[in-house]
Design a protein around this motif. Structure first.
Motif, PDB file in Angstrom:
ATOM      1  N   ALA A  27       0.742  -1.120  -0.076  1.00  0.00           N
ATOM      2  CA  ALA A  27       0.144  -0.083  -0.025  1.00  0.00           C
ATOM      3  C   ALA A  27       0.787   1.232  -0.113  1.00  0.00           C
ATOM      4  O   ALA A  27       0.223   2.381  -0.111  1.00  0.00           O
ATOM      5  N   GLY A  28       2.245   0.928   0.249  1.00  0.00           N
ATOM      6  CA  GLY A  28       3.193   2.484   0.019  1.00  0.00           C
ATOM      7  C   GLY A  28       3.102   2.941   1.478  1.00  0.00           C
ATOM      8  O   GLY A  28       3.628   4.231   1.339  1.00  0.00           O
ATOM      9  N   LYS A  29       2.775   2.304   2.526  1.00  0.00           N
ATOM     10  CA  LYS A  29       2.848   2.773   3.710  1.00  0.00           C
ATOM     11  C   LYS A  29       4.046   2.713   4.602  1.00  0.00           C
ATOM     12  O   LYS A  29       4.237   3.341   5.666  1.00  0.00           O
ATOM     13  N   CYS A  30       4.851   1.877   4.091  1.00  0.00           N
ATOM     14  CA  CYS A  30       6.229   1.659   4.961  1.00  0.00           C
ATOM     15  C   CYS A  30       6.975   1.017   3.666  1.00  0.00           C
ATOM     16  O   CYS A  30       6.681   0.543   2.682  1.00  0.00           O
ATOM     17  N   THR A  31       8.260   1.005   3.749  1.00  0.00           N
ATOM     18  CA  THR A  31       9.493   0.340   2.935  1.00  0.00           C
ATOM     19  C   THR A  31       9.488  -1.005   3.168  1.00  0.00           C
ATOM     20  O   THR A  31       9.279  -1.457   4.481  1.00  0.00           O
ATOM     21  N   LEU A  32      10.109  -1.600   2.262  1.00  0.00           N
ATOM     22  CA  LEU A  32      10.516  -3.009   2.494  1.00  0.00           C
ATOM     23  C   LEU A  32      11.467  -3.270   3.686  1.00  0.00           C
ATOM     24  O   LEU A  32      11.267  -4.072   4.404  1.00  0.00           O
ATOM     25  N   ASP A  33      12.499  -2.358   3.657  1.00  0.00           N
ATOM     26  CA  ASP A  33      13.431  -2.469   4.805  1.00  0.00           C
ATOM     27  C   ASP A  33      12.995  -2.177   6.172  1.00  0.00           C
ATOM     28  O   ASP A  33      13.130  -2.898   7.252  1.00  0.00           O
ATOM     29  N   GLU A  34      11.799  -1.448   6.235  1.00  0.00           N
ATOM     30  CA  GLU A  34      11.299  -1.101   7.590  1.00  0.00           C
ATOM     31  C   GLU A  34      10.297  -2.485   7.869  1.00  0.00           C
ATOM     32  O   GLU A  34      10.155  -2.597   9.212  1.00  0.00           O
ATOM     33  N   ALA A  35       9.703  -3.121   6.930  1.00  0.00           N
ATOM     34  CA  ALA A  35       8.973  -4.199   7.160  1.00  0.00           C
ATOM     35  C   ALA A  35       9.785  -5.574   7.385  1.00  0.00           C
ATOM     36  O   ALA A  35       9.220  -6.425   8.025  1.00  0.00           O
ATOM     37  N   LEU A  36      10.675  -5.559   6.844  1.00  0.00           N
ATOM     38  CA  LEU A  36      11.587  -7.026   7.034  1.00  0.00           C
ATOM     39  C   LEU A  36      12.461  -7.134   8.485  1.00  0.00           C
ATOM     40  O   LEU A  36      12.714  -6.284   9.137  1.00  0.00           O
ATOM     41  N   ILE A  37      12.054  -8.356   8.804  1.00  0.00           N
ATOM     42  CA  ILE A  37      12.385  -8.884  10.345  1.00  0.00           C
ATOM     43  C   ILE A  37      13.616  -9.767  10.094  1.00  0.00           C
ATOM     44  O   ILE A  37      13.463 -10.774   9.384  1.00  0.00           O
ATOM     45  N   THR A  38      14.535  -9.461  10.891  1.00  0.00           N
ATOM     46  CA  THR A  38      15.916 -10.484  10.959  1.00  0.00           C
ATOM     47  C   THR A  38      16.337 -10.375  12.470  1.00  0.00           C
ATOM     48  O   THR A  38      15.661  -9.516  13.239  1.00  0.00           O
ATOM     49  N   GLY A  39      17.000 -11.297  12.905  1.00  0.00           N
ATOM     50  CA  GLY A  39      17.474 -11.319  14.149  1.00  0.00           C
ATOM     51  C   GLY A  39      16.699 -11.824  15.096  1.00  0.00           C
ATOM     52  O   GLY A  39      15.430 -12.273  14.848  1.00  0.00           O
ATOM     53  N   GLY A  40      16.855 -11.736  16.391  1.00  0.00           N
ATOM     54  CA  GLY A  40      15.914 -12.214  17.519  1.00  0.00           C
ATOM     55  C   GLY A  40      15.613 -13.911  17.348  1.00  0.00           C
ATOM     56  O   GLY A  40      16.547 -14.394  17.224  1.00  0.00           O
ATOM     57  N   ASP A  41      14.120 -14.054  17.304  1.00  0.00           N
ATOM     58  CA  ASP A  41      14.015 -15.411  17.129  1.00  0.00           C
ATOM     59  C   ASP A  41      14.243 -15.907  15.582  1.00  0.00           C
ATOM     60  O   ASP A  41      14.078 -17.252  15.133  1.00  0.00           O
ATOM     61  N   VAL A  42      14.370 -15.023  14.851  1.00  0.00           N
ATOM     62  CA  VAL A  42      14.433 -15.408  13.217  1.00  0.00           C
ATOM     63  C   VAL A  42      15.947 -16.023  13.047  1.00  0.00           C
ATOM     64  O   VAL A  42      16.711 -15.278  13.376  1.00  0.00           O
ATOM     65  N   PRO A  43      15.956 -17.403  12.587  1.00  0.00           N
ATOM     66  CA  PRO A  43      17.345 -17.886  12.325  1.00  0.00           C
ATOM     67  C   PRO A  43      18.237 -17.070  11.237  1.00  0.00           C
ATOM     68  O   PRO A  43      17.740 -16.436  10.552  1.00  0.00           O
ATOM     69  N   GLU A  44      19.372 -17.060  11.690  1.00  0.00           N
ATOM     70  CA  GLU A  44      20.479 -16.060  10.989  1.00  0.00           C
ATOM     71  C   GLU A  44      20.359 -16.852   9.478  1.00  0.00           C
ATOM     72  O   GLU A  44      20.306 -17.955   9.161  1.00  0.00           O
ATOM     73  N   GLY A  45      20.262 -15.710   8.378  1.00  0.00           N
ATOM     74  CA  GLY A  45      20.373 -16.253   7.001  1.00  0.00           C
ATOM     75  C   GLY A  45      18.846 -16.130   6.639  1.00  0.00           C
ATOM     76  O   GLY A  45      18.478 -16.176   5.523  1.00  0.00           O
ATOM     77  N   MET A  46      17.820 -15.983   7.561  1.00  0.00           N
ATOM     78  CA  MET A  46      16.387 -15.753   7.170  1.00  0.00           C
ATOM     79  C   MET A  46      15.845 -14.430   7.631  1.00  0.00           C
ATOM     80  O   MET A  46      16.408 -13.855   8.407  1.00  0.00           O
ATOM     81  N   SER A  47      15.004 -13.942   6.758  1.00  0.00           N
ATOM     82  CA  SER A  47      14.175 -12.732   6.940  1.00  0.00           C
ATOM     83  C   SER A  47      12.962 -13.200   6.826  1.00  0.00           C
ATOM     84  O   SER A  47      12.370 -13.936   6.069  1.00  0.00           O
ATOM     85  N   LEU A  48      12.107 -12.431   7.399  1.00  0.00           N
ATOM     86  CA  LEU A  48      10.670 -12.486   7.472  1.00  0.00           C
ATOM     87  C   LEU A  48       9.889 -11.221   7.057  1.00  0.00           C
ATOM     88  O   LEU A  48      10.385 -10.070   7.454  1.00  0.00           O
ATOM     89  N   LEU A  49       8.786 -11.393   6.205  1.00  0.00           N
ATOM     90  CA  LEU A  49       8.028 -10.299   5.828  1.00  0.00           C
ATOM     91  C   LEU A  49       6.707 -10.860   6.373  1.00  0.00           C
ATOM     92  O   LEU A  49       5.860 -11.496   5.786  1.00  0.00           O
ATOM     93  N   LEU A  50       6.088 -10.372   7.603  1.00  0.00           N
ATOM     94  CA  LEU A  50       4.879 -10.540   8.130  1.00  0.00           C
ATOM     95  C   LEU A  50       3.806  -9.898   7.395  1.00  0.00           C
ATOM     96  O   LEU A  50       4.211  -8.979   6.486  1.00  0.00           O
ATOM     97  N   CYS A  51       2.534 -10.150   7.510  1.00  0.00           N
ATOM     98  CA  CYS A  51       1.349  -9.785   7.010  1.00  0.00           C
ATOM     99  C   CYS A  51       1.244  -8.449   7.550  1.00  0.00           C
ATOM    100  O   CYS A  51       1.039  -7.255   6.751  1.00  0.00           O
ATOM    101  N   GLY A  52       1.459  -8.048   8.858  1.00  0.00           N
ATOM    102  CA  GLY A  52       1.225  -6.685   9.398  1.00  0.00           C
ATOM    103  C   GLY A  52      -0.083  -6.624   9.376  1.00  0.00           C
ATOM    104  O   GLY A  52      -0.946  -7.354   9.873  1.00  0.00           O
ATOM    105  N   GLU A  53      -0.441  -5.247   9.290  1.00  0.00           N
ATOM    106  CA  GLU A  53      -2.269  -4.892   9.432  1.00  0.00           C
ATOM    107  C   GLU A  53      -2.716  -5.501   8.258  1.00  0.00           C
ATOM    108  O   GLU A  53      -2.328  -5.688   7.188  1.00  0.00           O
ATOM    109  N   ILE A  54      -3.803  -6.108   8.665  1.00  0.00           N
ATOM    110  CA  ILE A  54      -4.810  -6.821   7.703  1.00  0.00           C
ATOM    111  C   ILE A  54      -5.520  -5.798   6.766  1.00  0.00           C
ATOM    112  O   ILE A  54      -6.441  -5.060   7.397  1.00  0.00           O
ATOM    113  N   PRO A  55      -5.378  -5.965   5.560  1.00  0.00           N
ATOM    114  CA  PRO A  55      -6.206  -4.854   4.616  1.00  0.00           C
ATOM    115  C   PRO A  55      -7.505  -5.205   4.379  1.00  0.00           C
ATOM    116  O   PRO A  55      -8.012  -6.329   4.595  1.00  0.00           O
ATOM    117  N   GLN A  56      -8.220  -4.205   4.146  1.00  0.00           N
ATOM    118  CA  GLN A  56      -9.848  -4.453   3.475  1.00  0.00           C
ATOM    119  C   GLN A  56      -9.682  -5.134   2.184  1.00  0.00           C
ATOM    120  O   GLN A  56     -10.803  -5.810   1.758  1.00  0.00           O
TER     121      GLN A  56
END
Length: 184
Positions: A42-71
């Motif tokens: 929707a252009g409300k955030c950048t890919l880099d802002e939304a990608l998740i790495t580190g924490g519980d995410v294994p090294e070498g993996m990134s996550l892009l969760l759904c985030g807010e549920i769109p209409q």
């Protein structure tokens, strides 16, 4: 996880924008719960802002969760931004995995299947019916998806017969069970 262990760069995307689940496995960072696929498209955030790495995410993996549920999940997925996003992810990662909703109830997985290099259908042992699986596979073939195969999960090896006889390949399913999920 096998690709991550093989030192491949992997991004896992929760593309089920109706009933997302990956945020239950991988908790998003505090304050960034709304950032995800829907907001990127929707252009409300950048890919880099939304990608998740580190924490519980294994090294070498990134996550892009759904985030807010769109209409309007289908409209977002059919937008040119989706192709652009998948192309960018394809350049940044060795493997892009899209976890989608089940194939039969909504059109979202079919939209993504046409954009993906390949589709793997996941069926649950003792839950996905043979007829439901056949309908999902037929629907995917008609949409010109590149069908790579089917994964049968939640198999109870203790209940299976030993060896590779006919019993090993037997399939029993609940006729009232849900349709299989697709992953592109």
């Amino acid at each position: 996880m096998s690709f991550v262990q093989a030192k491949k760069r992997v991004v896992l995307i929760d593309a089920d924008m109706r009933r997302p689940r990956l945020h239950q496995v991988f908790e998003p960072p505090i304050g960034r719960e709304a950032d995800g696929l829907a907001r990127v498209l929707a252009g409300k955030c950048t890919l880099d802002e939304a990608l998740i790495t580190g924490g519980d995410v294994p090294e070498g993996m990134s996550l892009l969760l759904c985030g807010e549920i769109p209409q309007n999940p289908s409209e977002l997925l059919e937008s040119p931004q989706t192709r652009k996003l998948l192309a960018e992810l394809g350049e940044r990662f060795d493997l892009v995995v899209l976890d989608t909703p089940p194939v039969l109830p909504v059109s979202d997985p079919l939209i993504l299947a046409r954009m993906a290099d390949g589709v793997v259908v996941v069926a649950r042992c003792q839950a996905t019916t043979r007829a439901g699986l056949q309908r999902a596979l037929t629907t995917l073939r008609r949409s010109e998806a590149n069908l790579l195969g089917v994964i049968l999960n939640e198999v109870d090896a203790r209940r299976e017969e030993a060896g590779y006889g006919a019993g090993y390949y037997s399939y029993h399913a609940d006729p009232n069970a849900a349709a299989p999920h697709g992953s592109a």
